[in-house]
Write a protein that holds these residues in place. Structure first.
Motif, PDB file in Angstrom:
ATOM      1  N   GLN A   1      14.264   4.774 -55.636  1.00 38.47           N
ATOM      2  CA  GLN A   1      15.091   4.918 -54.434  1.00 38.47           C
ATOM      3  C   GLN A   1      16.241   5.879 -54.710  1.00 38.47           C
ATOM      4  O   GLN A   1      16.536   6.772 -53.908  1.00 38.47           O
ATOM      5  CB  GLN A   1      15.637   3.556 -53.994  1.00 38.47           C
ATOM      6  CG  GLN A   1      14.583   2.594 -53.489  1.00 38.47           C
ATOM      7  CD  GLN A   1      15.132   1.193 -53.312  1.00 38.47           C
ATOM      8  OE1 GLN A   1      16.336   0.972 -53.211  1.00 38.47           O
ATOM      9  NE2 GLN A   1      14.231   0.211 -53.283  1.00 38.47           N
ATOM     10  N   ARG A   2      16.885   5.703 -55.853  1.00 39.67           N
ATOM     11  CA  ARG A   2      17.998   6.585 -56.238  1.00 39.67           C
ATOM     12  C   ARG A   2      17.526   8.033 -56.364  1.00 39.67           C
ATOM     13  O   ARG A   2      18.233   8.967 -55.954  1.00 39.67           O
ATOM     14  CB  ARG A   2      18.617   6.116 -57.557  1.00 39.67           C
ATOM     15  CG  ARG A   2      19.407   4.834 -57.435  1.00 39.67           C
ATOM     16  CD  ARG A   2      19.934   4.294 -58.760  1.00 39.67           C
ATOM     17  NE  ARG A   2      20.488   5.313 -59.632  1.00 39.67           N
ATOM     18  CZ  ARG A   2      20.301   5.368 -60.950  1.00 39.67           C
ATOM     19  NH1 ARG A   2      19.584   4.450 -61.564  1.00 39.67           N
ATOM     20  NH2 ARG A   2      20.838   6.309 -61.676  1.00 39.67           N
TER      21      ARG A   2
ATOM     22  N   ASN B   1      11.145   0.181 -56.321  1.00 39.13           N
ATOM     23  CA  ASN B   1      11.938   0.350 -57.533  1.00 39.13           C
ATOM     24  C   ASN B   1      13.265   1.032 -57.205  1.00 39.13           C
ATOM     25  O   ASN B   1      13.282   2.095 -56.575  1.00 39.13           O
ATOM     26  CB  ASN B   1      11.131   1.177 -58.539  1.00 39.13           C
ATOM     27  CG  ASN B   1      11.849   1.364 -59.829  1.00 39.13           C
ATOM     28  OD1 ASN B   1      12.745   2.195 -59.918  1.00 39.13           O
ATOM     29  ND2 ASN B   1      11.460   0.616 -60.845  1.00 39.13           N
ATOM     30  N   THR B   2      14.369   0.448 -57.637  1.00 41.60           N
ATOM     31  CA  THR B   2      15.679   1.011 -57.302  1.00 41.60           C
ATOM     32  C   THR B   2      15.904   2.393 -57.924  1.00 41.60           C
ATOM     33  O   THR B   2      16.584   3.224 -57.325  1.00 41.60           O
ATOM     34  CB  THR B   2      16.827   0.062 -57.718  1.00 41.60           C
ATOM     35  OG1 THR B   2      16.711  -0.238 -59.101  1.00 41.60           O
ATOM     36  CG2 THR B   2      16.804  -1.218 -56.900  1.00 41.60           C
ATOM     37  N   ASN B   3      15.339   2.647 -59.096  1.00 40.58           N
ATOM     38  CA  ASN B   3      15.480   3.978 -59.686  1.00 40.58           C
ATOM     39  C   ASN B   3      14.765   5.019 -58.836  1.00 40.58           C
ATOM     40  O   ASN B   3      15.282   6.127 -58.643  1.00 40.58           O
ATOM     41  CB  ASN B   3      14.954   4.012 -61.120  1.00 40.58           C
ATOM     42  CG  ASN B   3      15.892   3.355 -62.092  1.00 40.58           C
ATOM     43  OD1 ASN B   3      17.105   3.491 -61.985  1.00 40.58           O
ATOM     44  ND2 ASN B   3      15.345   2.615 -63.036  1.00 40.58           N
TER      45      ASN B   3
END
Length: 94
Positions: free
Chosen positions: A20-21, A16-18
């Motif tokens: 990762q952020r 999930n990119t969130n």
């Protein structure tokens, strides 16, 4: 040959990119609360909290309750152990 459960959780958490952020935030600041993560990622509090929970369950974060706040930190020892296990798995299979 299937990946061990802890490696599956590790990879799933990072798909999930969130999330990762969120993990990248800990490179800038070692301790963050849910509110700080929500503010810096522009996510709602409940969404940030859910992402933090998944990262913790995958072994990427650890938390400590300090008064009314919960502080999150990268779980460096766990991450290192998971990556070492991944390296062993890759040496076996490939």
């Amino acid at each position: 040959m299937a990946l061990p459960d802890n490696l599956q959780k590790f990879f799933h958490a990072l798909t999930n990119t969130n999330r990762q952020r969120i993990m990248l935030l800990f490179a800038e600041q070692p301790v963050l609360t849910v509110g700080e993560v929500a503010e810096r990622t522009q996510l709602g509090m409940s969404t940030a909290s859910e992402h933090l929970k998944q990262l913790k369950e995958a072994g990427l974060l650890r938390s400590e309750k300090i008064g009314k706040e919960v502080e999150y930190r990268a779980n460096v020892a766990s991450i290192q152990a998971i990556l070492a296990e991944l390296g062993g798995f890759l040496r076996q299979c490939c």
